[in-house]
Design an enzyme around this catalytic site. Sequence first.
Site, short mmCIF file in Angstrom:
data_model
loop_
_atom_site.label_atom_id
_atom_site.label_comp_id
_atom_site.label_asym_id
_atom_site.label_seq_id
_atom_site.Cartn_x
_atom_site.Cartn_y
_atom_site.Cartn_z
N SER A 255 10.12 -10.21 1.51
CA SER A 255 9.37 -9.26 2.34
C SER A 255 10.06 -7.91 2.22
O SER A 255 11.13 -7.80 1.63
CB SER A 255 9.40 -9.74 3.79
OG SER A 255 10.73 -9.64 4.27
N LYS A 256 9.46 -6.93 2.82
CA LYS A 256 10.04 -5.57 2.81
C LYS A 256 11.50 -5.60 3.23
O LYS A 256 12.36 -4.97 2.63
CB LYS A 256 9.26 -4.66 3.78
CG LYS A 256 8.16 -3.90 3.07
CD LYS A 256 8.39 -2.39 3.19
CE LYS A 256 7.81 -1.75 2.02
NZ LYS A 256 7.58 -0.62 1.56
N ARG A 257 11.74 -6.36 4.28
CA ARG A 257 13.08 -6.43 4.86
C ARG A 257 14.12 -6.90 3.83
O ARG A 257 15.27 -6.52 3.84
CB ARG A 257 13.03 -7.38 6.06
CG ARG A 257 14.27 -7.43 6.91
CD ARG A 257 13.98 -8.30 8.14
NE ARG A 257 13.45 -9.62 7.76
CZ ARG A 257 14.21 -10.61 7.33
NH1 ARG A 257 15.50 -10.47 7.22
NH2 ARG A 257 13.66 -11.77 7.00
#
Length: 479
Positions: A255-257
């Site tokens: 994910s972006k994270r």
Amino acid sequence: MHAPTETTGHTHEATGSAIVTRFAPSPTGYLHIGGARTALFNWLFARKAGGKYLLRIEDTDRERSTEAAVNAILNGLAWLGLEADGPPLFQFARAARHREAAESLVERGGAFRCYLTPEEETALKDAARAEGKAFRSPWRNPDYGTPPPAARYVVRLRAPGDNERIEVADKVQGVVTTAGREIDDFILLRSDLTPTYMLAVVVDDQDMGVTHVIRGDDHLTNAARQTALIRAFGWRVPTYAHIPLIHGDDGKKLSKRHGALGVEEYRDMGYLPEAMRAYLLRLGWSKGDLDIVSTEQALELFDLEGLGRSPSRLDFAKMDSVNAHFIRLADDQRLVSLMREHAARRGLPDLRLDDAALVPAMAFLKERAKTLPELLTQFSFLLAERPLTRDEKTIKALSEEVVARLARLRPVLAAVETWEHVTIKTALDDFAAHEGVGFGKIGPGLRAALTGGLPAPDLAIALQLLGKTESLLRLDDVM
Ligand code: GLU
């Protein structure tokens, strides 16, 4: 109609035909790290074999495809140094060719026109699902009936029979067998006669002469359907290599994270393209116990056999250490230019010193930096302008006694003729001996005066890099 499965593993190598790979991103977002890795593998594989690596922009989804995304992909690939052999092919522009291919398949019996109404289709699909079978349209049977006049139709693949098998001899996943009954009569042309993704990919790969398809394993199920379609056309099935996706450091979907960012963001974080290539290469490919593999080496060593089967995890600490390795190897002048660009991109003030001052310092300072921002930090004591701003700690370090000692040191430094760290070091040592103190009594104060608390290397080196004039002026500033 469907020939028995042939194993496609070595077909192209055996016939000696040139290798052609492609990277086929959909321009619905930035070039993410997984896409960059796919591009890299295709590029390496083709270049190593002296073949061609092509780029195809899969922009058939008109609602989600944007020009900004196309540009982000092109820029990202250019930054990574993965230039294609030839201009990109835009899939949407080839819709007429896709339609023509589908219609010709209808002529040859591999596909058929289907006149089901939406209601009929839903009912048949529900029934097929209840039986655990893939959907079949009754219109696949040439004797089913006469088409209603002027009725709209879709074109469907006449899917392999229930008892046939589609085998994909995948270089990573092994032989993946799909029963005919699991493949539905999927649509090739919609009722507005636009091509589906499945048709477009197959026709484009054929027309581009693609011999090897290396892509994410989220496309593995597509491979069976595409193989069925390719065989209906009577074309040669490419060699597939479906690579496991990249996961986050916790093993979860990226994910972006976790760093599912655009390639340009990695550039902005201060990674070098050659480091990104080396890092991405090892994220899914290995050979023996090789760790950091340069692109030059990879162009000799890359093979599909080295592709791993388990998902790899994105690891920023590792990426940093790979980047540090390439920063140490990089040309000093280039690093200075990259540092300037980096500062500009971050909206920081222009680096006030010219290359003549910065390039010689690079050899000393790059040893301690893992990224471009860290490199800037290493240079900050040089770039700082007098009078330096001092943090509380440095002010404390400059007690009256210390300043008095620095005042005695000043003429000693002023007398150093050859301003190089070795001679400077000798002068500092002699001074300490003369004062009858260890260097520990001199270092912190001198450092505070020269750097204002900014990180700096060994003091003799810091003095050399600052230059004699600037060093003496910084000492004067604290007196
Ligand atoms: N356009 C597809 C994607 O972005 C790739 C299709 C392919 O490689 O066959 O995932």
